[in-house]
Design a protein around this motif. Structure first.
Motif, PDB file in Angstrom:
ATOM      1  N   ASP A 194      23.343   4.904 -15.772  1.00  0.00           N
ATOM      2  CA  ASP A 194      22.756   5.346 -13.897  1.00  0.00           C
ATOM      3  C   ASP A 194      21.996   3.911 -13.407  1.00  0.00           C
ATOM      4  O   ASP A 194      21.773   3.131 -15.075  1.00  0.00           O
ATOM      5  N   PRO A 195      22.039   3.425 -12.611  1.00  0.00           N
ATOM      6  CA  PRO A 195      21.207   2.195 -12.461  1.00  0.00           C
ATOM      7  C   PRO A 195      19.965   1.642 -12.619  1.00  0.00           C
ATOM      8  O   PRO A 195      19.850   0.599 -12.309  1.00  0.00           O
ATOM      9  N   GLN A 196      19.214   2.957 -12.844  1.00  0.00           N
ATOM     10  CA  GLN A 196      17.671   2.678 -13.105  1.00  0.00           C
ATOM     11  C   GLN A 196      17.655   1.853 -13.776  1.00  0.00           C
ATOM     12  O   GLN A 196      16.049   0.920 -13.643  1.00  0.00           O
ATOM     13  N   GLU A 197      17.718   2.069 -15.326  1.00  0.00           N
ATOM     14  CA  GLU A 197      16.859   1.146 -16.611  1.00  0.00           C
ATOM     15  C   GLU A 197      17.870  -0.289 -16.003  1.00  0.00           C
ATOM     16  O   GLU A 197      16.273  -1.701 -16.091  1.00  0.00           O
ATOM     17  N   ALA A 198      18.216  -0.474 -15.244  1.00  0.00           N
ATOM     18  CA  ALA A 198      18.813  -1.857 -14.617  1.00  0.00           C
ATOM     19  C   ALA A 198      17.728  -2.288 -14.057  1.00  0.00           C
ATOM     20  O   ALA A 198      17.407  -3.701 -13.777  1.00  0.00           O
ATOM     21  N   ALA A 199      17.382  -1.823 -12.491  1.00  0.00           N
ATOM     22  CA  ALA A 199      16.425  -2.226 -12.054  1.00  0.00           C
ATOM     23  C   ALA A 199      14.975  -2.452 -12.348  1.00  0.00           C
ATOM     24  O   ALA A 199      14.686  -3.357 -11.721  1.00  0.00           O
ATOM     25  N   LEU A 200      15.064  -1.536 -13.485  1.00  0.00           N
ATOM     26  CA  LEU A 200      13.258  -1.843 -14.037  1.00  0.00           C
ATOM     27  C   LEU A 200      12.883  -3.245 -14.861  1.00  0.00           C
ATOM     28  O   LEU A 200      12.881  -3.615 -14.730  1.00  0.00           O
ATOM     29  N   ARG A 201      14.954  -3.379 -15.806  1.00  0.00           N
ATOM     30  CA  ARG A 201      14.631  -4.613 -16.433  1.00  0.00           C
ATOM     31  C   ARG A 201      14.442  -5.912 -15.680  1.00  0.00           C
ATOM     32  O   ARG A 201      13.627  -6.964 -15.925  1.00  0.00           O
ATOM     33  N   GLU A 202      15.110  -5.648 -14.268  1.00  0.00           N
ATOM     34  CA  GLU A 202      14.826  -6.552 -13.006  1.00  0.00           C
ATOM     35  C   GLU A 202      13.351  -6.592 -12.131  1.00  0.00           C
ATOM     36  O   GLU A 202      13.605  -7.764 -11.396  1.00  0.00           O
ATOM     37  N   GLY A 203      12.808  -6.048 -12.410  1.00  0.00           N
ATOM     38  CA  GLY A 203      11.357  -5.930 -11.887  1.00  0.00           C
ATOM     39  C   GLY A 203      11.810  -4.925 -10.643  1.00  0.00           C
ATOM     40  O   GLY A 203      10.573  -5.254  -9.907  1.00  0.00           O
ATOM     41  N   GLU A 204      12.463  -4.464 -10.694  1.00  0.00           N
ATOM     42  CA  GLU A 204      12.227  -3.637  -8.877  1.00  0.00           C
ATOM     43  C   GLU A 204      11.273  -2.250  -9.957  1.00  0.00           C
ATOM     44  O   GLU A 204      11.724  -1.913 -10.511  1.00  0.00           O
ATOM     45  N   ARG A 205      10.643  -1.691  -8.481  1.00  0.00           N
ATOM     46  CA  ARG A 205      10.203  -0.430  -8.915  1.00  0.00           C
ATOM     47  C   ARG A 205       9.679   0.632  -8.158  1.00  0.00           C
ATOM     48  O   ARG A 205      10.170   0.624  -7.035  1.00  0.00           O
ATOM     49  N   PRO A 206       9.593   1.569  -8.612  1.00  0.00           N
ATOM     50  CA  PRO A 206       9.678   2.772  -7.483  1.00  0.00           C
ATOM     51  C   PRO A 206       8.934   3.367  -6.511  1.00  0.00           C
ATOM     52  O   PRO A 206       7.361   3.085  -6.993  1.00  0.00           O
ATOM     53  N   ARG A 207       8.934   3.279  -5.441  1.00  0.00           N
ATOM     54  CA  ARG A 207       7.877   3.804  -4.809  1.00  0.00           C
ATOM     55  C   ARG A 207       8.355   4.292  -3.369  1.00  0.00           C
ATOM     56  O   ARG A 207       9.360   4.251  -3.219  1.00  0.00           O
ATOM     57  N   ALA A 208       6.882   4.626  -2.925  1.00  0.00           N
ATOM     58  CA  ALA A 208       7.043   6.360  -2.153  1.00  0.00           C
ATOM     59  C   ALA A 208       7.676   6.026  -0.795  1.00  0.00           C
ATOM     60  O   ALA A 208       7.309   4.935  -0.316  1.00  0.00           O
ATOM     61  N   GLY A 209       9.621   6.340  -0.415  1.00  0.00           N
ATOM     62  CA  GLY A 209       9.603   6.700   0.900  1.00  0.00           C
ATOM     63  C   GLY A 209      11.214   5.585   0.402  1.00  0.00           C
ATOM     64  O   GLY A 209      11.075   5.492   2.031  1.00  0.00           O
ATOM     65  N   LYS A 210      11.604   4.614  -0.380  1.00  0.00           N
ATOM     66  CA  LYS A 210      12.301   3.442  -0.727  1.00  0.00           C
ATOM     67  C   LYS A 210      13.141   4.319  -1.637  1.00  0.00           C
ATOM     68  O   LYS A 210      13.316   4.963  -2.284  1.00  0.00           O
ATOM     69  N   PRO A 211      14.477   3.921  -1.088  1.00  0.00           N
ATOM     70  CA  PRO A 211      15.391   4.262  -1.870  1.00  0.00           C
ATOM     71  C   PRO A 211      15.360   3.925  -3.431  1.00  0.00           C
ATOM     72  O   PRO A 211      14.894   2.733  -3.531  1.00  0.00           O
TER      73      PRO A 211
END
Length: 369
Positions: free
Chosen positions: A273-290
């Motif tokens: 699943d890509p979520q851990e990698a995204a969080l480690r790279e500084g990406e953050r979940p935001r309403a309305g964003k994929p």
């Protein structure tokens, strides 16, 4: 109970629920703090860390208004200012800190594993019941993309009757990194069985129900390693499904994340699943964003009679991963009495399996639960 009394927040009942986060290492900074910050109705109020560099990191990521405490006891002293405690501290601290937080009248989220033994987990659940407080365990991989996709396939009956569930959480880390997670000291509750094993066992029990027997093989492969770094578990479920679970830091060629074999078809899925990698790279979940979206090239396949690596089967769109759903459910439970997303009693059932696996690996036997 592992539900909750109503929590109305400290701002006259209308403000967000204020969260005290204990620990700002990997778990605290990469998983908990970003997900708390992204959840409507929650606000990260205080971080417990005495490390100046981590304080500066947290302040840069979550604003100058963030408060700090050097020790968890400072949170108990001002329990009336907080609505939830999140424990992202080392495993050995989970039971004493969760106990102290509940005794102070505070709802608690504990990172997995909640405890070193199922008995300790059930004692915590009983304390939460006695106090009428919410107690939940952060099992984020129930919201992995592949797991959510498999749940949908099972609900649709696409695979028929499942006979065998294979789950792999494998890595290639030929040199130990050190730290408490790889410590051989039993008090640290380190090693992959209790780390990654907590995830794969939890997923197997959610999908296929209670275990009736467990067999395990557990090894320390790497030079200088102290705790298990290559472990296999075989679970027989009460409904007859057999789960074969692999957790390893020594896998030079990674296998499929899932291979699920049923009476009508099989499902094979590669990649994490890509979520851990995204969080480690500084990406953050935001309403309305994929968020948690996987490219089509990584979709798993459903079919029969041929390997997916040679073109067999039909690609199945992967359901998006959704780690933010965990804390959204926590907020709903605290505010509205909605269901607890991961009750401590479920974590205790997983610990029954992990304890049985440790005994099995030690004695070379099948352990009946």
């Amino acid at each position: 109970m592992t539900g909750t009394t109503d929590r109305t927040g400290m701002n006259g009942g209308s403000g967000p629920l204020r969260v005290g986060l204990v620990g700002y290492g990997l778990a605290g900074s990469v998983f908990h703090a970003p997900l708390i910050a992204a959840t409507e109705g929650l606000v990260l109020d205080t971080v417990v860390t005495s490390n100046p560099e981590r304080q500066e990191q947290a302040r840069a990521e979550h604003g100058a208004g963030l408060r700090f405490a050097a020790r968890p006891e400072e949170l108990w002293a001002r329990a009336g200012e907080l609505d939830l405690i999140v424990l992202a501290s080392p495993n050995k601290t989970h039971v004493p800190l969760a106990t102290a937080a509940l005794e102070a009248g505070l709802p608690v989220v504990v990172d997995k594993p909640i405890a070193g033994t199922a008995a300790e987990a059930r004692t915590l659940a009983a304390l939460a019941d006695e106090k009428g407080l919410f107690l939940s365990v952060f099992q984020n991989r129930r919201w992995d993309n592949d797991f959510r996709t498999l749940q949908r396939l099972l609900a649709d009956g696409t695979l028929g009757d499942v006979w065998r569930f294979e789950s792999r959480f494998e890595r290639w880390r030929p040199r130990p990194k050190g730290g408490w997670r790889e410590s051989g000291n039993p008090e640290e509750i380190g090693g992959l069985l209790y780390d990654l094993g907590s995830h794969v066992v939890d997923q197997a029990l959610v999908l296929f129900g209670p275990a009736v027997s467990v067999y395990a093989e557990s090894d320390v492969r790497r030079a200088g390693a102290e705790a298990d770094d290559d472990t296999f578990l075989a679970i027989t479920h009460a409904n007859g499904v057999r789960s074969h679970l692999y957790v390893s830091a020594t896998t030079a060629q990674l296998g499929p994340r899932f291979r699920v074999l049923g009476s009508e078809a099989g499902y094979v899925k590669y990649g994490l699943d890509p979520q851990e990698a995204a969080l480690r790279e500084g990406e953050r979940p935001r309403a309305g964003k994929p968020w948690g979206v996987e490219p089509e090239t990584m979709w798993g396949r459903v079919g029969s009679g041929e390997s997916p690596l040679t073109g067999g089967g039909t690609p199945v769109p992967t359901v998006d991963g959704d780690y933010p759903a965990y804390y959204a459910a926590v907020a709903a439970a605290l505010r509205d009495g909605a269901p607890n997303p991961v009750p401590a009693t479920q974590a205790a059932a997983a610990l029954d399996v992990l304890e049985a696996a440790r005994r099995s690996a030690r004695d070379g036997s099948v352990v009946t639960l």
